[in-house]
Scaffold this motif. Structure first.
Motif, PDB file in Angstrom:
ATOM      1  N   ALA A  45      -0.751 -33.727   5.708  1.00 30.09           N
ATOM      2  CA  ALA A  45      -0.202 -33.480   4.165  1.00 30.09           C
ATOM      3  C   ALA A  45       0.234 -34.052   3.500  1.00 30.09           C
ATOM      4  CB  ALA A  45       1.478 -32.887   4.570  1.00 30.09           C
ATOM      5  N   LEU A  46      -0.111 -35.422   3.110  1.00 30.61           N
ATOM      6  CA  LEU A  46       0.427 -36.501   2.239  1.00 30.61           C
ATOM      7  C   LEU A  46      -0.474 -36.784   2.373  1.00 30.61           C
ATOM      8  CD1 LEU A  46       4.391 -36.571   1.932  1.00 30.61           C
ATOM      9  CD2 LEU A  46       2.887 -35.163   0.418  1.00 30.61           C
ATOM     10  N   LYS A  47      -1.581 -37.943   1.514  1.00 29.14           N
ATOM     11  CA  LYS A  47      -2.964 -38.401   1.228  1.00 29.14           C
ATOM     12  C   LYS A  47      -3.013 -39.911   0.746  1.00 29.14           C
ATOM     13  CE  LYS A  47      -5.240 -34.244   2.295  1.00 29.14           C
ATOM     14  NZ  LYS A  47      -6.079 -32.862   2.334  1.00 29.14           N
ATOM     15  N   GLY A  66       2.356 -24.947  -0.408  1.00 28.27           N
ATOM     16  CA  GLY A  66       1.763 -26.133   0.265  1.00 28.27           C
ATOM     17  C   GLY A  66       0.988 -27.372   0.133  1.00 28.27           C
ATOM     18  N   SER A  67       1.884 -27.565  -1.010  1.00 29.53           N
ATOM     19  CA  SER A  67       1.604 -28.638  -2.141  1.00 29.53           C
ATOM     20  C   SER A  67       1.677 -30.369  -1.460  1.00 29.53           C
ATOM     21  CB  SER A  67       1.343 -29.123  -3.152  1.00 29.53           C
ATOM     22  OG  SER A  67       2.705 -28.700  -3.873  1.00 29.53           O
ATOM     23  N   GLY A  68       2.976 -30.297  -0.425  1.00 25.29           N
ATOM     24  CA  GLY A  68       3.669 -31.501   0.198  1.00 25.29           C
ATOM     25  C   GLY A  68       4.450 -32.073  -0.149  1.00 25.29           C
ATOM     26  N   LYS A  69       5.462 -30.906  -1.260  1.00 24.51           N
ATOM     27  CA  LYS A  69       6.416 -31.244  -2.052  1.00 24.51           C
ATOM     28  C   LYS A  69       7.423 -31.300  -0.624  1.00 24.51           C
ATOM     29  CE  LYS A  69       7.530 -27.496  -4.536  1.00 24.51           C
ATOM     30  NZ  LYS A  69       5.510 -26.098  -3.926  1.00 24.51           N
ATOM     31  N   THR A  70       7.612 -30.334  -0.198  1.00 25.42           N
ATOM     32  CA  THR A  70       8.744 -30.709   0.495  1.00 25.42           C
ATOM     33  C   THR A  70       8.730 -31.751   1.574  1.00 25.42           C
ATOM     34  OG1 THR A  70       9.772 -28.222   0.781  1.00 25.42           O
ATOM     35  CG2 THR A  70      10.357 -29.230   2.791  1.00 25.42           C
ATOM     36  N   THR A  71       7.185 -31.966   2.317  1.00 26.89           N
ATOM     37  CA  THR A  71       7.476 -32.716   3.682  1.00 26.89           C
ATOM     38  C   THR A  71       7.824 -33.946   2.703  1.00 26.89           C
ATOM     39  OG1 THR A  71       5.272 -31.647   4.210  1.00 26.89           O
ATOM     40  CG2 THR A  71       5.226 -34.338   4.711  1.00 26.89           C
ATOM     41  N   PHE A  72       7.996 -34.640   1.227  1.00 25.43           N
ATOM     42  CA  PHE A  72       7.611 -35.478   0.737  1.00 25.43           C
ATOM     43  C   PHE A  72       8.581 -35.779   0.615  1.00 25.43           C
ATOM     44  CE2 PHE A  72       6.676 -38.217  -2.890  1.00 25.43           C
ATOM     45  CZ  PHE A  72       6.771 -39.629  -2.726  1.00 25.43           C
ATOM     46  N   LEU A  73       9.826 -34.494  -0.302  1.00 28.51           N
ATOM     47  CA  LEU A  73      10.947 -35.020  -0.228  1.00 28.51           C
ATOM     48  C   LEU A  73      11.898 -35.408   0.996  1.00 28.51           C
ATOM     49  CD1 LEU A  73      12.538 -34.587  -2.887  1.00 28.51           C
ATOM     50  CD2 LEU A  73      13.562 -31.842  -1.878  1.00 28.51           C
ATOM     51  N   ASN A  74      11.212 -34.828   2.618  1.00 30.05           N
ATOM     52  CA  ASN A  74      12.409 -35.136   3.653  1.00 30.05           C
ATOM     53  C   ASN A  74      11.915 -36.369   4.460  1.00 30.05           C
ATOM     54  OD1 ASN A  74      12.472 -32.258   3.796  1.00 30.05           O
ATOM     55  ND2 ASN A  74      11.004 -31.754   5.578  1.00 30.05           N
ATOM     56  N   ILE A  75      10.985 -36.691   3.770  1.00 31.56           N
ATOM     57  CA  ILE A  75      10.406 -38.827   3.948  1.00 31.56           C
ATOM     58  C   ILE A  75      10.962 -39.444   2.947  1.00 31.56           C
ATOM     59  CG2 ILE A  75       8.683 -40.025   3.951  1.00 31.56           C
ATOM     60  CD1 ILE A  75       6.227 -38.188   4.446  1.00 31.56           C
ATOM     61  N   LEU A 239       2.186 -32.693  -7.426  1.00 23.53           N
ATOM     62  CA  LEU A 239       1.282 -32.562  -6.259  1.00 23.53           C
ATOM     63  C   LEU A 239       0.290 -31.738  -6.343  1.00 23.53           C
ATOM     64  CD1 LEU A 239       3.980 -33.319  -3.475  1.00 23.53           C
ATOM     65  CD2 LEU A 239       2.315 -34.605  -4.987  1.00 23.53           C
ATOM     66  N   GLU A 240      -0.678 -31.917  -5.715  1.00 22.55           N
ATOM     67  CA  GLU A 240      -2.113 -31.162  -5.683  1.00 22.55           C
ATOM     68  C   GLU A 240      -2.358 -31.569  -4.512  1.00 22.55           C
ATOM     69  OE1 GLU A 240      -3.543 -29.589  -9.316  1.00 22.55           O
ATOM     70  OE2 GLU A 240      -5.073 -29.350  -7.835  1.00 22.55           O
ATOM     71  N   ASP A 241      -2.272 -30.822  -3.106  1.00 21.89           N
ATOM     72  CA  ASP A 241      -3.106 -31.091  -1.682  1.00 21.89           C
ATOM     73  C   ASP A 241      -2.169 -32.241  -1.283  1.00 21.89           C
ATOM     74  OD1 ASP A 241      -5.019 -29.902  -0.028  1.00 21.89           O
ATOM     75  OD2 ASP A 241      -6.332 -30.938  -0.750  1.00 21.89           O
ATOM     76  N   GLY A 242      -1.718 -32.638  -0.658  1.00 29.77           N
ATOM     77  CA  GLY A 242      -1.081 -33.552  -1.035  1.00 29.77           C
ATOM     78  C   GLY A 242      -1.613 -34.795  -1.656  1.00 29.77           C
ATOM     79  N   ARG A 243      -1.531 -35.360  -2.717  1.00 29.41           N
ATOM     80  CA  ARG A 243      -2.010 -35.536  -3.524  1.00 29.41           C
ATOM     81  C   ARG A 243      -1.197 -35.689  -4.957  1.00 29.41           C
ATOM     82  NH1 ARG A 243      -7.382 -35.799  -1.617  1.00 29.41           N
ATOM     83  NH2 ARG A 243      -8.373 -37.309   0.012  1.00 29.41           N
ATOM     84  N   ILE A 244      -0.987 -36.637  -5.664  1.00 28.54           N
ATOM     85  CA  ILE A 244      -0.291 -37.030  -7.085  1.00 28.54           C
ATOM     86  C   ILE A 244      -1.318 -37.321  -8.317  1.00 28.54           C
ATOM     87  CG2 ILE A 244       0.659 -37.824  -8.554  1.00 28.54           C
ATOM     88  CD1 ILE A 244       2.519 -39.441  -6.551  1.00 28.54           C
ATOM     89  N   VAL A 245      -1.615 -35.970  -9.078  1.00 27.66           N
ATOM     90  CA  VAL A 245      -2.531 -35.175  -9.780  1.00 27.66           C
ATOM     91  C   VAL A 245      -1.934 -35.753 -11.483  1.00 27.66           C
ATOM     92  CG1 VAL A 245      -3.720 -33.732  -8.192  1.00 27.66           C
ATOM     93  CG2 VAL A 245      -2.116 -32.977  -9.917  1.00 27.66           C
TER      94      VAL A 245
END
Ligand code: ADP
Ligand code: MG
Length: 256
Positions: A45-47, A66-75, A239-245
């Protein structure tokens, strides 16, 4: 909405931020997050994320679903662990914290605001906002002072004895902001905080958060794809597809 005054606020406590270099609140290097799926597979999810956030920022992780925002915030919020990389939050290595240490960090230094408010429906507004202070061993007098002060900032004084089912969505989210702010955290994490609000209420709570950010120097990190939220952000990390763009800082004149 009342104009916020923080005259009685213990500014020493709120502005005495990190001793570490550059007053970084978040310092992320090479973060990868993989979720196990099925028996032997993984979804990444984060690359490989690098990001620093300093004290007093008002910034957002922005991107499509689905770009990974919540996953990143939770970490960042120590609710989940990195699979690879180093994540420093409030001077702690989040990857190495035990569950107890992570809970301690959250209860002392972080506030959380969620899309669904997450209030306790059978408790009054006062009790909902008091709740995080019960974990901090403060006297009743000190708790009451802080709760009342925070409710005043948020224009909720007349609602102290109401319960969440008697309140509008906008009022519920203001109670949730009060609950996040009552312990005067250094960092507030807000995941899609306007998703259940109409436009008027969204703008009202966003203006309140800007004011709290400016007066108390609380660092806010949002996860959002709402244009209304984005229009207030001083820094936008795409974020796009688990990367900062993209990582864009904005001048005050460009903001709502
Ligand atoms: P966003 O908040 O930007 O919408 P998320 O961080 O929720 O995105 O999700 C990013 C990606 O990771 C999505 O494809 C999602 O399905 C996947 N994902 C999130 N949590 C899990 C999990 N616990 N297990 C498997 N996949 C997950
Ligand atoms: Mg999300």
């Amino acid at each position: 909405m009342r104009f916020l005054t923080v005259k009685n606020f213990d500014k020493d406590k709120s502005t005495k931020f990190m001793d570490s270099k550059n007053n970084l609140i978040v310092d992320v290097n090479g973060l990868v997050k993989r979720f196990p799926i099925g028996f032997s597979g993984f979804f990444t999810a984060l690359k490989g994320i690098d990001l620093t956030v300093s004290e007093g920022e008002f910034m957002g992780l922005v991107g499509p679903s689905g770009s990974g925002k919540t996953t990143f915030l939770n970490i960042i919020g120590t609710l989940d662990k990195p699979s690879e990389g180093r994540v420093n939050v409030l001077d702690k290595n989040a990857g190495n914290l035990t569950p107890r240490q992570a809970a301690q960090l959250r209860k002392e230094e972080m506030g959380f605001i969620f899309q669904s408010f997450n209030l306790l429906p059978v408790y009054t507004v006062f009790e909902n906002v008091e709740f995080p202070l019960l974990l901090l061993n403060l006297s009743y007098g000190e708790r009451k002072k802080r709760v009342m002060e925070t409710l005043e900032w948020l224009g909720l004084t007349s609602k102290i004895n109401s319960r969440p089912p008697q309140l509008s969505g906008g009022e519920c989210q203001r109670v949730a902001i009060a609950r996040a702010m009552v312990k005067r955290p250094k960092l507030v994490l807000a995941d899609e905080p306007t998703a259940n609000l109409d436009a008027d209420n969204s703008h009202r709570i966003l203006k309140t958060m800007v004011k709290l950010n400016e007066e108390l120097k609380t660092c806010f990190i949002f996860a959002t794809h709402d244009e209304k939220v984005i229009s207030y952000l001083k820094r936008i990390v795409h974020l796009e597809d688990g990367r900062i763009v993209k990582d864009i800082s904005r001048q005050k004149s460009e903001l709502q």
